[in-house]
Design a protein around this motif. Structure first.
Motif, short mmCIF file in Angstrom:
data_model
loop_
_atom_site.label_atom_id
_atom_site.label_comp_id
_atom_site.label_asym_id
_atom_site.label_seq_id
_atom_site.Cartn_x
_atom_site.Cartn_y
_atom_site.Cartn_z
N PHE A 32 -12.10 7.39 4.89
CA PHE A 32 -11.89 8.83 4.74
C PHE A 32 -11.93 9.46 6.13
N PRO A 33 -10.86 9.36 6.91
CA PRO A 33 -10.90 9.82 8.31
C PRO A 33 -11.06 11.33 8.48
N ASN A 34 -10.69 12.12 7.49
CA ASN A 34 -10.79 13.59 7.61
C ASN A 34 -11.83 14.21 6.70
N LEU A 35 -12.60 13.39 6.01
CA LEU A 35 -13.59 13.90 5.07
C LEU A 35 -14.72 14.62 5.81
N GLN A 36 -14.99 15.86 5.39
CA GLN A 36 -16.02 16.66 6.04
C GLN A 36 -17.25 16.85 5.16
N CYS A 57 -16.34 7.81 7.52
CA CYS A 57 -16.06 9.25 7.50
C CYS A 57 -16.42 9.85 8.86
N PRO A 58 -15.62 9.64 9.91
CA PRO A 58 -15.99 10.12 11.25
C PRO A 58 -16.05 11.64 11.39
N ALA A 59 -15.40 12.39 10.52
CA ALA A 59 -15.40 13.85 10.59
C ALA A 59 -16.49 14.49 9.73
N LEU A 60 -17.32 13.67 9.09
CA LEU A 60 -18.33 14.16 8.14
C LEU A 60 -19.31 15.12 8.80
N ASN A 61 -19.48 16.32 8.18
CA ASN A 61 -20.49 17.24 8.68
C ASN A 61 -21.52 17.62 7.62
N CYS A 62 -21.30 17.23 6.35
CA CYS A 62 -22.26 17.50 5.29
C CYS A 62 -22.31 16.31 4.33
N LEU A 63 -23.52 15.79 4.10
CA LEU A 63 -23.73 14.68 3.19
C LEU A 63 -24.80 15.05 2.19
N LYS A 82 -23.95 17.80 10.37
CA LYS A 82 -24.79 18.98 10.56
C LYS A 82 -25.86 19.12 9.49
N ARG A 83 -25.57 18.60 8.29
CA ARG A 83 -26.47 18.84 7.16
C ARG A 83 -26.57 17.61 6.28
N VAL A 84 -27.81 17.25 5.93
CA VAL A 84 -28.07 16.15 5.00
C VAL A 84 -29.05 16.64 3.95
N GLU A 85 -28.68 16.49 2.70
CA GLU A 85 -29.54 16.85 1.57
C GLU A 85 -29.73 15.59 0.74
#
Length: 161
Positions: A32-36, A57-63, A82-85
């Motif tokens: 998922f190269p563009n998954l955020q 997922c190199p573009a991931l900013n929220c998981l 940026k965010r992990v929940e």
């Protein structure tokens, strides 16, 4: 995971998987190269497969990981995250998280973790310079490392500290 999800893997920006079981072969094939934004809710996945999937997922900013099982350790080593929940259930039969490590997360601002077994978890934050929120920390936590400072239980530490 439905195979149809793989057809859109290069263009997806947000994905949510609910009540899935990820076999090791499937998790290693996903890119998922563009998954955020990625949400995994009530899934069963091995530790190796979880890391392989998230690493794709190199573009991931929220998981967001909710009530998922099958892994004992989770390592955060993502440049844009940026965010992990993370929320976990209380079943005695499932494999549960024992160790959470933030190795290198220069953009991580929020790390929220909650499970019914806080007294058994080991949390280590090695590098997260922008971290503003470190979720729910109880006095029964087994071990907490913040850079070079180590807390074994928080009984003797004042809240202000």
């Amino acid at each position: 995971m439905p195979l149809s999800a793989l057809h859109f893997s290069s263009t997806l920006r947000v994905a949510k998987f609910v009540r899935c079981q990820f076999p090791n072969t499937a998790a290693h094939q996903v890119q998922f190269p563009n998954l955020q934004h990625l949400e995994l809710e009530m899934i069963t996945i091995s530790e190796v497969s979880l890391h392989a999937m998230v690493s794709s997922c190199p573009a991931l900013n929220c998981l967001m990981l909710s009530y998922s099982s099958g892994f004992r350790r989770f390592m955060i080593n993502f440049l844009k995250l940026k965010r992990v929940e993370m929320y976990f259930g209380c079943s005695d039969t499932e494999i549960r998280l024992d160790e959470l490590t933030v190795v290198n997360a220069p953009c991580l601002e929020r790390l929220h973790h909650r499970e019914p077994y806080e007294d058994n978890i080991y949390i280590s934050i090695i590098s997260a310079p922008k971290l503003k929120i470190l979720g729910r920390i109880t006095e029964n936590i087994f071990r907490l490392e913040l850079c070079t400072t180590v807390f074994k239980g928080l009984h003797d530490v004042r809240v202000a500290t």
